[in-house]
Design an enzyme around this catalytic site. Structure first.
Site, short mmCIF file in Angstrom:
data_model
loop_
_atom_site.label_atom_id
_atom_site.label_comp_id
_atom_site.label_asym_id
_atom_site.label_seq_id
_atom_site.Cartn_x
_atom_site.Cartn_y
_atom_site.Cartn_z
N GLU A 162 0.81 -1.23 0.00
CA GLU A 162 0.00 0.00 0.00
C GLU A 162 0.84 1.28 0.00
O GLU A 162 0.67 2.15 0.85
CB GLU A 162 -0.98 -0.04 1.18
CG GLU A 162 -1.90 -1.25 1.10
CD GLU A 162 -2.80 -1.45 2.31
OE1 GLU A 162 -2.75 -0.64 3.25
OE2 GLU A 162 -3.58 -2.43 2.31
N ASN A 203 2.14 -4.51 -3.48
CA ASN A 203 0.73 -4.89 -3.30
C ASN A 203 -0.07 -3.65 -2.90
O ASN A 203 0.38 -2.86 -2.07
CB ASN A 203 0.69 -5.93 -2.15
CG ASN A 203 -0.63 -6.64 -1.98
OD1 ASN A 203 -1.21 -7.12 -2.95
ND2 ASN A 203 -1.12 -6.73 -0.74
N HIS A 239 -10.30 -5.78 -2.82
CA HIS A 239 -11.37 -5.56 -1.82
C HIS A 239 -12.50 -4.82 -2.53
O HIS A 239 -12.46 -3.60 -2.71
CB HIS A 239 -10.82 -4.75 -0.63
CG HIS A 239 -9.83 -5.50 0.18
ND1 HIS A 239 -10.17 -6.67 0.85
CD2 HIS A 239 -8.52 -5.30 0.43
CE1 HIS A 239 -9.10 -7.13 1.48
NE2 HIS A 239 -8.09 -6.33 1.23
N GLU A 267 -6.19 -10.31 -2.17
CA GLU A 267 -7.02 -10.17 -0.95
C GLU A 267 -8.50 -10.08 -1.31
O GLU A 267 -9.23 -9.25 -0.77
CB GLU A 267 -6.58 -8.92 -0.16
CG GLU A 267 -5.12 -8.90 0.20
CD GLU A 267 -4.71 -7.74 1.10
OE1 GLU A 267 -5.59 -7.05 1.65
OE2 GLU A 267 -3.49 -7.52 1.24
N ASP A 269 -12.28 -9.98 -1.67
CA ASP A 269 -13.58 -10.14 -1.03
C ASP A 269 -14.54 -9.19 -1.72
O ASP A 269 -14.13 -8.21 -2.34
CB ASP A 269 -13.56 -9.97 0.50
CG ASP A 269 -12.79 -8.77 1.00
OD1 ASP A 269 -12.73 -7.74 0.29
OD2 ASP A 269 -12.27 -8.83 2.13
O1 9MR Z 1 -7.39 -8.85 7.75
C1 9MR Z 1 -6.56 -8.00 8.49
C2 9MR Z 1 -7.25 -7.63 9.79
O2 9MR Z 1 -7.39 -8.77 10.60
C3 9MR Z 1 -6.48 -6.56 10.49
O3 9MR Z 1 -7.20 -6.13 11.62
C4 9MR Z 1 -6.24 -5.40 9.56
C5 9MR Z 1 -5.47 -4.29 10.20
O4 9MR Z 1 -5.19 -3.28 9.32
O5 9MR Z 1 -5.53 -5.86 8.42
C6 9MR Z 1 -6.28 -6.75 7.69
O6 9MR Z 1 -5.67 -7.07 6.49
C7 9MR Z 1 -5.37 -5.98 5.62
C8 9MR Z 1 -4.16 -6.38 4.84
O7 9MR Z 1 -3.11 -6.67 5.72
C9 9MR Z 1 -3.75 -5.29 3.88
N1 9MR Z 1 -4.83 -4.91 3.03
C10 9MR Z 1 -6.09 -4.59 3.69
C11 9MR Z 1 -6.49 -5.71 4.62
C12 9MR Z 1 -7.82 -5.40 5.29
O8 9MR Z 1 -7.71 -4.34 6.17
#
Ligand code: 9MR
Length: 473
Positions: A162, A203, A239, A267, A269
């Site tokens: 990011e 990513n 996402h 990722e 969803d």
């Molecule tokens: O799925 C992850 C969640 O359990 C955490 O609380 C969160 C914290 O920022 O991160 C989530 O995963 C993220 C991923 O690492 C990067 N892209 C966005 C995802 C969703 O927030």
């Protein structure tokens, strides 16, 4: 194509064994013989199909489905900097080890996620004051330490996560602010030196379709390649929102692939405003199918990872209140239409012999239904206490519910627990509490209230749940 050939390796025998083991112990519906096995289907097409996992849940039904259906796993949190080095110089690898060990025991690859990210940094790093030189060393040391620990055991590393803002400018993370864009090159070089076999990815999210952010990523990858930075792949998080899958997804993946890098959906969803209707779940099936098909249509697309395979392990409801149902399995581990959408994109067709399988052509589709039991537990001169159990008798999970009934003899609700109950005239409306919003298929929720009565306290004879009539018992 190297990545596809690699993805097709020995996984299929192991996954058949895993699926059989699940069927034998009868843990989970999706692994029964007639059900598709996503990892085998994907492998036959030369891609992997992965899921993000929560390491602490990798047992029981959750672990069985993870092992049986997916040939790649990504620790959702366990490899992040804040997880592995909460105190400077003190490493905790237990969570990450658990995921990697599980993957190896189940013939799966691991996407390492993630080394350099503005979020989920340990406090000592986020709040520390470091000179630029010191920060650069801290970053490259971290990359070296973590990648070295798992050397040879990770197929993809999300080296930098990011890095961009929505408008395509560079995100002003601590790393960018102090080190400038060169932090990215340095992180990739450190990762390559520590594990030459791992494919190194950048990513980001909202880069799935063409647009300013995706264009900026494209330019960034071009710059990195021109500088000889060892970057192998670009991850598109995916996402997505129901109805908003970018129409340019495939073309966007292709233009990155044409730069000479791998691409992957990392990722995925697809979130829905709750409660999700059957029509929305059918649309979600088509959209999971479309995203999977887009990867298959791009030769350099290595695979797809869903960000949690079950709605019970999804980040969406926590971050987007009122939205959810974003993954291929419901909260009771039942495959949703989306799961069949993925399978069909991967070439699965129904054998015609199981008209009851959800998602199969010609099947009746998801069913809904409810049953209510209403009991007066105690009653005194003008008041009473009642207990209500709402059972989901349909085939799909409920994510939020509203129960309505009409009082036959002038009663009213004075105080409720485990639901919010309001009254308008003779009609009472009970809305779930946060903790009992989700009712899995076959599951139930319970609430109670005190009421007032005079003259008579006849029980209500009819209830509706989310607008549909319920059986009473
Ligand atoms: O799925 C992850 C969640 O359990 C955490 O609380 C969160 C914290 O920022 O991160 C989530 O995963 C993220 C991923 O690492 C990067 N892209 C966005 C995802 C969703 O927030």
């Amino acid at each position: 194509m190297g990545s596809r050939a690699a993805a097709s390796r020995a996984a299929s025998l192991i996954s058949v064994l895993a699926a059989t083991a699940v069927a034998l112990v009868g843990l989970a519906a999706p692994a029964q013989a007639a059900e598709p096995v996503l990892r085998d289907l994907a492998s036959a097409k030369g891609i992997y199909y992965g899921t993000a996992v929560t390491g602490s849940k990798l047992s029981g039904t959750y672990g069985s489905i993870t092992g049986a259906q997916f040939d790649s796993i990504t620790p959702a949190n366990e490899m992040k900097w804040g997880s592995v080095e909460p105190t400077r110089g003190t490493f905790n690898w237990a969570g990450a080890d658990r995921v990697v060990d599980f993957a190896e025991a189940n013939g799966q690859q691991v996407r390492g996620h993630t080394l350099v990210w503005h979020s989920q940094m340990p406090n000592w790093l986020a709040n520390g004051n470091f000179s630029n030189t010191e920060l650069r060393t801290i970053m490259t040391d971290h990359v070296t330490t973590e990648v070295t620990r798992y050397r040879g055991r990770i197929h993809h590393w999300d080296v930098v996560n990011e890095p961009l803002n929505e408008d395509g400018t560079m995100r002003t993370s601590k790393f960018y602010t102090q080190l400038g864009e060169s932090y990215i090159a340095d992180a990739f070089r450190a990762a390559r030196a520590a594990d030459p076999a791992a494919k190194l990815y950048i990513n980001d999210y909202n880069t799935d379709g063409t647009g300013p952010k995706s264009n900026a990523m494209y330019s960034l990858v071009q710059r990195l390649k021109a500088q000889g930075v060892p970057i192998d792949g670009v991850g598109f998080q995916g996402h997505l929102i129901l109805g908003q899958v970018p129409s340019t997804l495939r073309a966007n993946l292709q233009r990155f692939a044409d730069l000479g890098v791998e691409v992957a959906i990392t990722e995925l969803d697809i979130r829905i405003a709750l409660p999700a209707s059957d029509a929305e779940l059918a649309q979600q099936k088509a959209e999971y199918n479309a995203v999977t098909s887009a990867c298959l249509a791009v030769t350099r697309c290595a695979g797809v990872t869903v960000w949690g395979f079950t709605d019970s392990d999804s980040w969406i409801p926590d971050v987007f209140p009122g939205q959810g149902a974003a993954t291929p399995y419901d909260e009771s581990f039942r495959p949703k239409p989306a799961y069949y959408g993925i399978a069909e994109a991967l070439g699965w067709t129904d054998d015609g012999g199981d008209p009851g399988d959800p998602g199969d052509p010609g099947d009746p589709g998801p069913t809904t239904g409810c049953a209510v039991s209403y009991a007066v537990q105690s009653q005194w001169n003008t008041g009473f206490t009642a207990n209500v159990t709402v059972r989901n008798t349909g085939s799909t999970a409920l994510n939020g519910w509203t129960l309505r009934w009409t009082w036959p003899s002038g009663q009213s609700v004075t105080q409720a627990w485990n639901a919010t109950v309001t009254q308008s005239g003779a009609q009472a409306t009970a809305v779930n509490a946060a903790h009992n919003a989700a009712i899995p298929a076959g599951g139930s929720a319970n609430f109670g209230f005190n009421g007032a009565w005079s003259g008579g306290n006849t029980a209500p004879s009819a209830f509706t749940l989310n607008g549909a009539a319920c059986a009473t018992s």
